[in-house]
Write a protein that holds these residues in place. Structure first.
Motif, PDB file in Angstrom:
ATOM      1  N   MET A  33       0.896  -1.132   0.132  1.00  0.00           N
ATOM      2  CA  MET A  33       0.020  -0.039  -0.151  1.00  0.00           C
ATOM      3  C   MET A  33       0.692   1.337  -0.087  1.00  0.00           C
ATOM      4  O   MET A  33       1.881   1.253   0.682  1.00  0.00           O
ATOM      5  N   ARG A  34       0.681   2.234  -0.945  1.00  0.00           N
ATOM      6  CA  ARG A  34       1.347   3.581  -0.846  1.00  0.00           C
ATOM      7  C   ARG A  34       0.817   4.116   0.300  1.00  0.00           C
ATOM      8  O   ARG A  34      -0.126   4.049   0.953  1.00  0.00           O
ATOM      9  N   LEU A  35       1.950   5.156   0.484  1.00  0.00           N
ATOM     10  CA  LEU A  35       1.687   6.032   1.848  1.00  0.00           C
ATOM     11  C   LEU A  35       0.680   6.768   1.597  1.00  0.00           C
ATOM     12  O   LEU A  35      -0.407   7.241   2.450  1.00  0.00           O
ATOM     13  N   THR A  36       0.460   7.556   0.490  1.00  0.00           N
ATOM     14  CA  THR A  36      -0.790   8.217   0.229  1.00  0.00           C
ATOM     15  C   THR A  36      -2.219   7.477   0.230  1.00  0.00           C
ATOM     16  O   THR A  36      -3.100   8.032   0.617  1.00  0.00           O
ATOM     17  N   ASP A  37      -2.034   6.358  -0.242  1.00  0.00           N
ATOM     18  CA  ASP A  37      -3.464   5.141   0.125  1.00  0.00           C
ATOM     19  C   ASP A  37      -3.583   5.219   1.449  1.00  0.00           C
ATOM     20  O   ASP A  37      -4.893   5.283   1.961  1.00  0.00           O
ATOM     21  N   PHE A  38      -2.649   4.994   2.214  1.00  0.00           N
ATOM     22  CA  PHE A  38      -2.735   4.837   3.719  1.00  0.00           C
ATOM     23  C   PHE A  38      -3.406   5.947   4.203  1.00  0.00           C
ATOM     24  O   PHE A  38      -4.462   6.000   5.030  1.00  0.00           O
ATOM     25  N   TRP A  39      -2.952   7.128   4.066  1.00  0.00           N
ATOM     26  CA  TRP A  39      -3.478   8.487   4.542  1.00  0.00           C
ATOM     27  C   TRP A  39      -4.870   8.714   4.280  1.00  0.00           C
ATOM     28  O   TRP A  39      -5.691   9.225   4.932  1.00  0.00           O
ATOM     29  N   ALA A  40      -5.102   8.316   2.740  1.00  0.00           N
ATOM     30  CA  ALA A  40      -6.363   8.408   2.415  1.00  0.00           C
ATOM     31  C   ALA A  40      -7.547   7.546   3.158  1.00  0.00           C
ATOM     32  O   ALA A  40      -8.785   8.106   3.214  1.00  0.00           O
ATOM     33  N   ARG A  41      -7.049   6.511   3.134  1.00  0.00           N
ATOM     34  CA  ARG A  41      -8.085   5.410   4.070  1.00  0.00           C
ATOM     35  C   ARG A  41      -8.139   5.941   5.317  1.00  0.00           C
ATOM     36  O   ARG A  41      -9.405   5.861   6.113  1.00  0.00           O
ATOM     37  N   LEU A  42      -7.316   6.335   6.132  1.00  0.00           N
ATOM     38  CA  LEU A  42      -7.459   6.743   7.487  1.00  0.00           C
ATOM     39  C   LEU A  42      -8.323   7.929   7.341  1.00  0.00           C
ATOM     40  O   LEU A  42      -9.086   8.018   8.457  1.00  0.00           O
ATOM     41  N   GLU A  43      -8.176   8.866   6.734  1.00  0.00           N
ATOM     42  CA  GLU A  43      -9.195  10.107   6.748  1.00  0.00           C
ATOM     43  C   GLU A  43     -10.407   9.861   6.367  1.00  0.00           C
ATOM     44  O   GLU A  43     -11.372  10.391   6.762  1.00  0.00           O
ATOM     45  N   GLU A  44     -10.640   8.860   5.258  1.00  0.00           N
ATOM     46  CA  GLU A  44     -11.975   8.260   4.881  1.00  0.00           C
ATOM     47  C   GLU A  44     -12.570   7.654   6.256  1.00  0.00           C
ATOM     48  O   GLU A  44     -13.749   7.730   6.567  1.00  0.00           O
ATOM     49  N   ALA A  45     -11.774   6.847   6.880  1.00  0.00           N
ATOM     50  CA  ALA A  45     -12.371   6.176   8.040  1.00  0.00           C
ATOM     51  C   ALA A  45     -12.702   6.886   9.495  1.00  0.00           C
ATOM     52  O   ALA A  45     -13.615   6.840  10.030  1.00  0.00           O
ATOM     53  N   PHE A  46     -12.038   8.322   9.371  1.00  0.00           N
ATOM     54  CA  PHE A  46     -11.941   8.769  10.866  1.00  0.00           C
ATOM     55  C   PHE A  46     -12.215  10.407  10.528  1.00  0.00           C
ATOM     56  O   PHE A  46     -12.282  11.045  11.458  1.00  0.00           O
ATOM     57  N   GLY A  47     -12.297  10.804   9.311  1.00  0.00           N
ATOM     58  CA  GLY A  47     -12.276  12.155   9.135  1.00  0.00           C
ATOM     59  C   GLY A  47     -10.767  12.815   9.187  1.00  0.00           C
ATOM     60  O   GLY A  47     -10.180  12.306   9.909  1.00  0.00           O
ATOM     61  N   PRO A  48     -10.724  13.841   8.611  1.00  0.00           N
ATOM     62  CA  PRO A  48      -9.386  14.378   8.537  1.00  0.00           C
ATOM     63  C   PRO A  48      -8.868  14.904   9.952  1.00  0.00           C
ATOM     64  O   PRO A  48      -7.557  14.626  10.200  1.00  0.00           O
ATOM     65  N   ALA A  49      -9.421  15.566  10.491  1.00  0.00           N
ATOM     66  CA  ALA A  49      -9.043  16.090  11.931  1.00  0.00           C
ATOM     67  C   ALA A  49      -8.831  14.962  12.800  1.00  0.00           C
ATOM     68  O   ALA A  49      -7.712  14.938  13.536  1.00  0.00           O
ATOM     69  N   TYR A  50      -9.540  13.949  12.862  1.00  0.00           N
ATOM     70  CA  TYR A  50      -9.475  12.724  13.917  1.00  0.00           C
ATOM     71  C   TYR A  50      -8.491  11.902  13.469  1.00  0.00           C
ATOM     72  O   TYR A  50      -7.807  11.382  14.344  1.00  0.00           O
ATOM     73  N   ALA A  51      -8.259  11.754  12.156  1.00  0.00           N
ATOM     74  CA  ALA A  51      -7.231  10.858  11.736  1.00  0.00           C
ATOM     75  C   ALA A  51      -5.804  11.476  12.047  1.00  0.00           C
ATOM     76  O   ALA A  51      -5.039  10.819  12.398  1.00  0.00           O
ATOM     77  N   ALA A  52      -5.756  12.857  11.944  1.00  0.00           N
ATOM     78  CA  ALA A  52      -4.491  13.169  12.304  1.00  0.00           C
ATOM     79  C   ALA A  52      -4.287  13.278  13.838  1.00  0.00           C
ATOM     80  O   ALA A  52      -3.025  12.833  14.104  1.00  0.00           O
TER      81      ALA A  52
END
Length: 66
Positions: free
Chosen positions: A1-20
């Motif tokens: 999995m590419r790093l950009t895909d990882f961050w996109a999944r994390l943000e999709e699952a939790f929302g941008p602020a909560y993912a951070a």
């Protein structure tokens, strides 16, 4: 999995602020007591970190992102 895909999944699952917040603040036992950011900075593979996220938050990560 590419790093950009990882961050996109994390943000999709939790929302941008909560993912951070999760990435920088939550220590995951599956990552040997490190945060997501620490594990990635140490060179842990993204698919390993993603599996740790799924294991830690099984109710938050949609099945299609697992």
């Amino acid at each position: 999995m590419r790093l950009t895909d990882f961050w996109a999944r994390l943000e999709e699952a939790f929302g941008p602020a909560y993912a951070a917040s999760i990435a920088s603040d939550q220590v995951l036992p599956e990552l040997d007591g490190r945060t997501i950011e620490q594990a990635l900075a140490a060179g842990e593979q993204t698919h390993v970190v993603w599996r740790a996220v799924v294991a830690a938050y099984p109710d938050r990560v949609p099945a299609r992102l697992r």
